[in-house]
Write an enzyme that holds these catalytic residues in place. Structure first.
Site, mmCIF file in Angstrom:
data_model
loop_
_atom_site.group_PDB
_atom_site.id
_atom_site.type_symbol
_atom_site.label_atom_id
_atom_site.label_comp_id
_atom_site.label_asym_id
_atom_site.label_seq_id
_atom_site.Cartn_x
_atom_site.Cartn_y
_atom_site.Cartn_z
ATOM 1 N N SER A 149 0.786 -1.115 -0.135
ATOM 2 C CA SER A 149 -0.297 0.070 -0.053
ATOM 3 C C SER A 149 0.828 1.440 -0.049
ATOM 4 C CB SER A 149 -1.050 -0.013 1.183
ATOM 5 O OG SER A 149 -1.905 -1.003 1.128
ATOM 6 N N THR A 205 -1.762 4.159 3.138
ATOM 7 C CA THR A 205 -2.504 4.946 2.056
ATOM 8 C C THR A 205 -2.582 6.501 2.491
ATOM 9 O OG1 THR A 205 -3.411 2.967 1.460
ATOM 10 C CG2 THR A 205 -4.215 5.063 0.677
ATOM 11 N N GLU A 215 -10.091 6.797 2.131
ATOM 12 C CA GLU A 215 -9.778 5.339 2.154
ATOM 13 C C GLU A 215 -10.549 4.398 2.826
ATOM 14 O OE1 GLU A 215 -5.993 2.467 3.032
ATOM 15 O OE2 GLU A 215 -6.516 3.948 4.394
ATOM 16 N N HIS A 255 -6.521 -10.019 3.912
ATOM 17 C CA HIS A 255 -5.277 -10.563 4.636
ATOM 18 C C HIS A 255 -5.770 -11.669 5.199
ATOM 19 C CE1 HIS A 255 -1.752 -8.368 3.091
ATOM 20 N NE2 HIS A 255 -2.416 -7.310 3.462
ATOM 21 N N ASP A 273 -6.039 0.614 -4.271
ATOM 22 C CA ASP A 273 -4.372 0.484 -4.602
ATOM 23 C C ASP A 273 -3.775 -0.566 -4.816
ATOM 24 O OD1 ASP A 273 -5.221 -0.543 -2.155
ATOM 25 O OD2 ASP A 273 -3.616 0.188 -0.983
#
Length: 470
Positions: free
Chosen positions: A130, A183, A338, A347, A388
């Site tokens: 990121s 980010t 974001e 993840h 991203d």
């Protein structure tokens, strides 16, 4: 702005290469140097980034919310093709500019033959983190993983937010994860490592960025419970400065304060009317690392939202508040929002949390659209929705070696397969509407055999810089 109907949503059936090449947009929007006349540049730019949000994250949430898909693909290696879509679930999926974007970092690349020729190889293909992705989108320069606002030699780069400031515009960053995370930091700060949270937080607090909002409150955990302080994402000294009012910023942290900000943009100690400056504030939501993703309770294979939610503001509320503050600058603004925890759910290979976080992000986009249509217009504001990178290599059930399409009914958690616990090198979607969107479309000069036209993540910053030239 009018874009030919033959140019379909990236991931749906595309027109032939000949037809796509022959389509054109109004030439008056760009000069020979590739930048628009000053009169054609947007007053406001709002970039919404779903961190880790690939095409399938959008469709997974769309299936749960509305029972429809738009981005599915299927087929054997080397023979992958778009699957028939069933409709748009979210308003941004109908934006006139809809293309793909490559996301690799300085040592990487994107090869469609690898991407669609061997799923196992594609999973192993080096993918950006990121920090590098955010830096590329904010500065127009590729860098190494973990680099924040610096080039491959660790030298500071100028970002579009700085250029916006030079033009007298207000700037802001909002996130559902800590404000000093990769980010948001990539749009404001400069550091050789994304892990230097205290240094990043200090630089951001002391910067001329008008609005900074995110998670990472040291006195709360991920269940919104008061705990002994954990100064992971900012130092005790900087938190003390904020609380004491010695950081040159108004400081917000309670849900009541954020709700009020979303209603009227009123912040104690900041301008109440439009003028030359929007003032400076920092909002720290009362959670440890994420608004909702990190809360306790089952996060896989259960109905989204079945675990009680934290009593904290949604990303949409934070976004509305930021827009209301930044709009006080009569010269306009640049805002990055974001949805950071989509990545965290990816993840963890958490299908439940992935749907929750993606839907929370789509609500922030919806709030932005409503704000534009009520307080501004598409003739002066540009909205870009993208990611991203993709996280988890989310696919349809039973995928690998073949690609399979996801399906499902509204209100049911779709069956999926996770191919990775890390980032992938897939193309991600870009949706854009408003003033300057046509120039962004024109920058998508590359073609993927499955997703269609695409640009690179560095093109976002190049687009912003062009729009900011006098």
């Amino acid at each position: 702005m009018s874009i030919p109907r033959s140019v379909r949503l990236a991931g749906a059936v595309l027109a032939t290469a000949t037809v796509a090449a022959s389509t054109s947009l109004p030439s008056a929007t760009a000069s020979a140097e590739g930048r628009p006349p000053a009169s054609d540049a947007p007053k406001n730019v709002i970039v919404l980034i779903g961190d880790g949000m690939g095409y399938n994250s959008v469709d997974q949430a769309a299936l749960y919310a509305k029972g429809v898909t738009m981005h599915q693909v299927a087929g054997a290696p080397g023979k992958v093709a778009p699957a028939k879509g069933t409709g748009a679930a979210f308003p941004f999926q109908k934006f006139p500019v809809r293309v793909g974007m490559s996301t690799y970092s300085v040592k990487g690349g994107y090869d469609p033959k690898v991407a669609w020729g061997d799923m196992a190889a594609a999973v192993k293909d080096p993918a950006t983190d990121s920090a590098a992705a955010s830096t590329a989108m904010a500065t127009g320069v590729k860098t190494y993983d973990a680099g924040i606002g610096v080039d491959k030699d660790k030298k500071p780069l100028k970002n579009a937010w700085q250029a916006a400031k030079e033009r007298g515009k207000a700037t802001g960053v909002v996130s559902s994860v800590p404000f000093s995370h990769a980010t948001p930091a990539g749009y404001v700060a400069h550091n050789e490592s994304r892990n230097n949270y205290h240094a990043l937080a200090e630089e951001m607090i002391d910067s001329d960025t008008n609005v900074i909002i995110g998670a990472g409150h040291p006195y709360y955990n991920d269940d919104h419970k008061r705990v002994k302080p954990n100064f992971t994402y900012l130092s005790e000294r900087d938190f003390g400065r904020l609380e004491a009012g010695d950081a040159g910023r108004s400081f917000l942290h309670s849900k009541k304060q954020f709700d009020k900000l979303a209603r009227n943009g009123v912040v104690s100690g900041m301008p109440k009317k439009k003028g030359k400056d929007a003032g400076k504030m920092l909002g720290l939501v009362e959670v440890g690392s994420t608004l909702q993703q990190g809360r306790s309770g089952e996060a896989k294979n259960v109905a989204p939202f079945s675990v009680p939610m934290n009593d904290v503001p949604e990303l949409a509320t934070l976004t509305e508040g930021a827009l209301n503050v930044l709009d006080k600058d009569r010269d306009g603004f640049y805002l990055m929002v974001e949805g950071g925890a989509i990545d965290w759910a990816g993840h963890a290979n958490s299908n439940t949390r992935n749907v929750e976080e993606t839907l929370d992000f789509t609500k922030a986009v919806d709030a932005t659209i409503r704000w534009v249509e009520k307080n501004s217009s598409w003739k002066e504001t540009l909205v870009i929705v993208t990611a991203d990178h993709e996280t988890g290599y989310l696919t349809g059930p039973g995928a690998n070696p073949n690609w399979t399409a996801m399906s499902g009914k509204r209100g049911e958690l779709p069956a999926v397969t996770w191919q990775s616990g890390n980032h992938s090198n897939q193309l991600v979607p870009v949706y854009a509407r408003g003033k300057g969107a046509d120039m962004l479309y024109r920058m998508a000069t590359k073609t993927d055999p499955v997703r269609g036209r695409y640009l690179d993540n560095t093109d976002l910053a190049k687009h912003h810089f062009a729009m900011l030239k006098k």
